[in-house]
Write a protein that holds these residues in place. Structure first.
Motif, PDB file in Angstrom:
ATOM      1  N   LEU A   1      48.307  87.076  67.444  1.00 26.85           N
ATOM      2  CA  LEU A   1      47.823  87.279  65.911  1.00 26.85           C
ATOM      3  C   LEU A   1      47.522  88.819  65.737  1.00 26.85           C
ATOM      4  O   LEU A   1      47.155  89.473  66.871  1.00 26.85           O
ATOM      5  CB  LEU A   1      46.604  86.586  66.027  1.00 26.85           C
TER       6      LEU A   1
ATOM      7  N   GLU B   1      41.913  87.493  60.085  1.00 25.63           N
ATOM      8  CA  GLU B   1      41.599  85.945  59.697  1.00 25.63           C
ATOM      9  C   GLU B   1      40.934  85.867  58.478  1.00 25.63           C
ATOM     10  O   GLU B   1      39.920  86.844  58.203  1.00 25.63           O
ATOM     11  CB  GLU B   1      40.943  85.580  61.024  1.00 25.63           C
TER      12      GLU B   1
ATOM     13  N   ARG C   1      51.471  83.175  59.070  1.00 24.50           N
ATOM     14  CA  ARG C   1      51.414  83.207  60.655  1.00 24.50           C
ATOM     15  C   ARG C   1      52.440  83.760  61.160  1.00 24.50           C
ATOM     16  O   ARG C   1      52.499  84.542  62.297  1.00 24.50           O
ATOM     17  CB  ARG C   1      51.278  81.624  60.935  1.00 24.50           C
TER      18      ARG C   1
ATOM     19  N   LYS D   1      45.945  85.190  60.656  1.00 24.95           N
ATOM     20  CA  LYS D   1      45.263  83.549  60.567  1.00 24.95           C
ATOM     21  C   LYS D   1      44.565  83.190  59.452  1.00 24.95           C
ATOM     22  O   LYS D   1      43.826  83.678  59.103  1.00 24.95           O
ATOM     23  CB  LYS D   1      44.407  83.401  62.005  1.00 24.95           C
TER      24      LYS D   1
END
Length: 395
Positions: free
Chosen positions: A214, A224, A248, A253
């Motif tokens: 990530l 995120e 992704r 995220k």
């Protein structure tokens, strides 16, 4: 006069207060072909013929309109439930989604007009600029580079293919596909491109990955956010899933959530410095081929200026969009109006306050006993396939 005074005092809220769900149907005023006879809390309603409408609205033979004495509106919980109700004979008119067409082909007593036009609608994702409780998210969401990256992570062709069965169009501007004349050929298109998205996000400080792959910044913060859409709308839930899978791939995220539509609408319409969401996936429909830009969407004070509900413009390009909207809306010359509309689109597409996704192509179905539809040569998603005031049922 009495109905105008509350409007002057309190605007739309005052009008809503005149006719709450508990209001007597006889108190609801309208000038259309039907009037409200009953309404239930779940949204089911019965409309009955307005006897005064036919005093001035008649067909070529002089017969008063509407032809029908009564119309029932059935409340259903989801798009799948709409299909089930139609196939079971509980409803007579149905606007199917592309994924529902196969179930209608060859069905007894059903007329299907398939993919007759582009839609006067589109789906989109909007990010909340008013996120004061999380300054880093607010910084990102207000960045045009961030939203361009999100557009690059939107696999529109996959959405058309997998969700709409090919019966749809990728959308890159705020003009719906049915208004093809208005779509600017010079508007930027941020096609699916994971590498370009990562380059843009690196410029915003997310230039490395953690052990899970990530994206993180120098402080180790993961890139995120939450994305919510309305539960029960299978197409939107799948658009959200495909977007999250594309994000992704770049290391972003996305936490997809589905919630009740009314809850979602309240969050979208909230105002102030700290509105209660990160991103929302929804859609709009309607519009006009005279000036196909929403008066409550483009101007900074509009209640559907959904990215920024702070009460005013926050950027120079928002102010320019506001100016272009007002100038184009007031321009009587169509050629000049088209040019202003294309300028508006080009500027909005560059900054991506809404990331537009796709639009299904329009289809319509009705029971064979229902008549009064427009000929296919003139029907489209703007004109539609019929007017209820001109519809009748053959015995």
């Amino acid at each position: 006069m009495s109905s105008a005074r509350p409007t002057r005092r309190g605007g739309a809220a005052a009008v809503r207060a005149l006719w709450p769900m508990s209001a007597s149907p006889s108190s609801v005023v309208g000038s259309g072909p039907f009037k409200l006879a009953s309404l239930t809390p779940d949204g089911a309603a019965v409309l009955e013929r307005n006897p005064f409408y036919g005093e001035w609205a008649v067909d070529p033979a002089g017969q008063p309109l509407p032809y029908l004495d009564r119309v029932e509106l059935v409340a259903v919980a989801s798009t799948d439930a709409q299909l089930s109700a139609f196939l079971a004979g509980r409803t007579d008119l149905f606007s199917p989604a592309p994924t529902q067409l196969a179930a209608l082909r060859g069905a007894a007593d059903v007329v299907l007009r398939e993919n007759y036009s582009g839609q006067a609608s589109s789906s989109w994702i909007v990010w909340n600029w008013n996120r004061a409780s999380d300054p880093e998210k607010q910084r990102l969401f207000r960045s045009s580079a961030f939203r361009q990256a999100m557009s690059h992570l939107t696999d529109r062709e996959r959405m058309v293919r997998e969700v709409l069965g090919g019966a749809g169009d990728a959308v890159y501007t705020n003009v719906y596909p049915v208004f093809a004349e208005w779509i600017s050929p010079t508007a930027p298109r941020f096609a699916f491109n994971v590498a370009e998205a990562r380059r843009l996000l690196a410029e915003l400080g997310y230039d490395r990955t953690n052990a899970e792959g990530l994206l993180v910044n120098s402080a180790g913060r993961v890139l995120e956010f939450d994305l919510i859409t309305n539960a029960g709308n299978a197409a939107r839930e799948n658009y959200a899933r495909i977007f999250a899978e594309g994000a992704r791939q770049a290391g972003v995220k996305v936490n997809v959530q589905a919630t009740d539509f009314n809850v979602l609408a309240n969050r979208l319409g909230s105002s102030g410095e700290d509105r209660p969401f990160d991103a929302i996936l929804l859609g709009l429909s309607g519009g006009s081929n005279i000036w196909p830009f929403g008066p409550n969407v483009v101007p900074c004070g509009g209640n559907l200026h959904a990215h920024n509900r702070s009460g005013g413009c926050l950027t120079d390009w928002e102010r320019e969009l506001d100016r272009l909207f007002r100038e184009g809306n007031a321009e009587p010359d169509r050629t000049r109006r088209l040019a202003l509309g294309r300028q508006l689109q080009d500027l909005e597409a560059q900054h991506q306050p809404f990331v537009y996704l796709v639009a299904p192509r329009a289809s319509a179905a009705w029971r064979s006993r229902v008549r009064g539809e427009y000929p296919s040569a003139i029907a489209d998603a703007d004109v539609v396939t019929r007017e209820l005031g001109l519809t009748w049922v053959q015995d």
